[in-house]
Write a protein that holds these residues in place. Structure first.
Motif: not given
Lengths: 304, 304
Positions: A75-76, A154-155, A168-170, A250-251
């Motif tokens: 989710x990052x 990354x996504x 991007x995420x991840x 993400x947390x």
């Protein structure tokens, strides 16, 4: 025949002869080699000069809380901002992203320099999760690498040719990291799901006989109601997270990996803090019955 | 609490403030960023300096025949020879490989400089398999990249700490290529078998309306009996291939990808040649009934 084979002959004559038996050192002859031309045209031991194509704007601005790998915190989020103004390309930099939106994932290659310690030139490292054991730097993904190149799949969340950015995420990159390259992720080339790793990769740290925490899957993350309220408020002013659920996710991902250092793991009741985009997160780790560990988020404050 | 959080505060104060809304360019502030320190401590636009840790001794010494990706030629072989004599590390370089033998695959990051043409700084490229279409350099794996970093996941065949070398298979590197980094392949971090790619990645080149050959799977590779005899003899003096079957397998893998250039594909009856370790391979491509193509190996000679 003539054209193909004569072309081949011409090309091959510029190359070193094939080496047989025990490899001869390549350094001395690399100045005549196609592959080695850039690095060794003058001094074969000189470092390669590598252009950085942009910078990364990340939700992680401190090492505290930054996951070991991007896929551990799906989710990052972050944004690659390409260098513009013809610094890298002779035409608008955003055109280099044309077609990337058709891929679900991309590799980011990046440069990190945070480990410029005296031990930088040691061929062995002691990754935190190995609880004190050492192994070769090429047998792990430690940042203490001679070339300091990081690599993260990354996504792809969004591409803007006009804005010359890639969302991007991840991610596991810190804010401001220089980006060296972006490559599309191609399962046919890059995916080896059956690849094997040594047993220690999946071994809980406890098994090492150190008080260095537990394996990722054993950490349960909870939020105090007040922290959730604060999170809701802080997330509204985030420049990277879409909503509070994404920030909360993400947390949870960060804490479920037990991101604490070996030293701070020795004090389970001490508070642990990290920064995520515009939020400062505080939590306590508590040992549960059995082998489990709980991370309880107590506060989420605006970081500025 | 005090220790963890005050440590965090100290670290964060050295970092730029979180950015909100539309990303601000990072170049100006990257000199204060952890990630950007090396690249931008003086001139934020200066290239990164990247150490090469060794060289690659490959069965491919010419671009002719070198596969587009290592996983397309799983039988191909090569050896990473680390730089020794304390050029990179303060202790014997082979120690950097300790523990790598426990992994089945490793990433090689490497440097290529063969595309130093006038078009190097174009943000778009025309990969051969796209038959003339252009796309962003970051949407393909073309070697025409600003940072010239290549990335290949290889199977680990052997590791020698004492000899400071790593033997791998499934390669697409030319002989003499500088190696920038070796990282273990970890399916949990690196494998996304469900990742998606655009339709053109799997589209036969014929569909593009160019006479640029056919898709990889349609090429059938055969050997003339005389060529097999020659191969048996030449392979005995190979420094890289274990036996003639391994060399035969790599020849078949190379040809099944139709490695010819767009120009040479226009002349189906012309001979095509490439060099593999100590062998010079000659073949002809022939169109078969239907859409298929046949590569018939006619000669395998000693290259020296």
């Amino acid at each position: 025949m003539a054209r193909c084979l004569s072309g081949l002959t011409q090309r091959c004559q510029r190359l070193p002869r094939a080496v047989r038996g025990r490899p001869r050192p390549l350094v001395a002859r690399s100045s005549t080699s196609r592959g080695g031309a850039e690095a060794s045209s003058k001094d074969p031991t000189a470092p390669c000069s590598v252009e950085h194509v942009g910078y990364f704007r990340s939700c992680f601005s401190c090492r505290n809380g930054c996951p070991r790998q991007g896929s551990l915190a799906p989710n990052s989020v972050g944004v690659v901002e390409l260098r513009q103004g013809h610094e890298v390309f002779e035409a608008p930099a955003g055109l280099s992203l044309t077609g990337l939106e058709g891929f679900s994932h991309a590799w980011l290659l990046w440069h990190f320099s945070e480990y410029q310690s005296r031990k930088m030139r040691s061929p062995r490292v002691r990754p935190p999760r190995l609880g004190g054991e050492s192994l070769g730097v090429f047998a792990c993904r430690s940042p203490k690498r001679p070339s300091r190149i990081g690599m993260t799949a990354c996504r792809i969340e969004g591409v803007s040719e006009e804005g010359a950015w890639l969302r991007v995420s991840g991610v596991d990159l810190l804010d401001g990291t220089p980006i060296l390259d972006i490559k599309p992720y191609v399962p046919r080339y890059d995916s080896f799901p059956g690849a094997t790793v040594p047993a220690w990769m999946d071994r809980p740290s406890e098994a090492l006989g150190h008080r260095s925490g537990v394996a990722a899957a054993d950490v349960e993350v909870r939020f105090e109601p007040r922290a959730l309220e604060e999170l809701e408020s802080v997330s509204r002013r985030s420049g990277l997270f879409r909503d509070s659920a994404a920030m909360e996710g993400t947390i949870a991902e960060v804490l479920s990996q037990d991101p604490r250092s070996r030293t701070s793991k020795k004090h389970d009741k001490q508070e642990y803090g990290f920064r995520l985009d515009n939020a400062r997160v505080t939590c306590v780790f508590r040992r549960m019955s059995g082998d489990g560990l709980e991370a309880l988020v107590t506060r989420v404050e605006a970081a500025e």
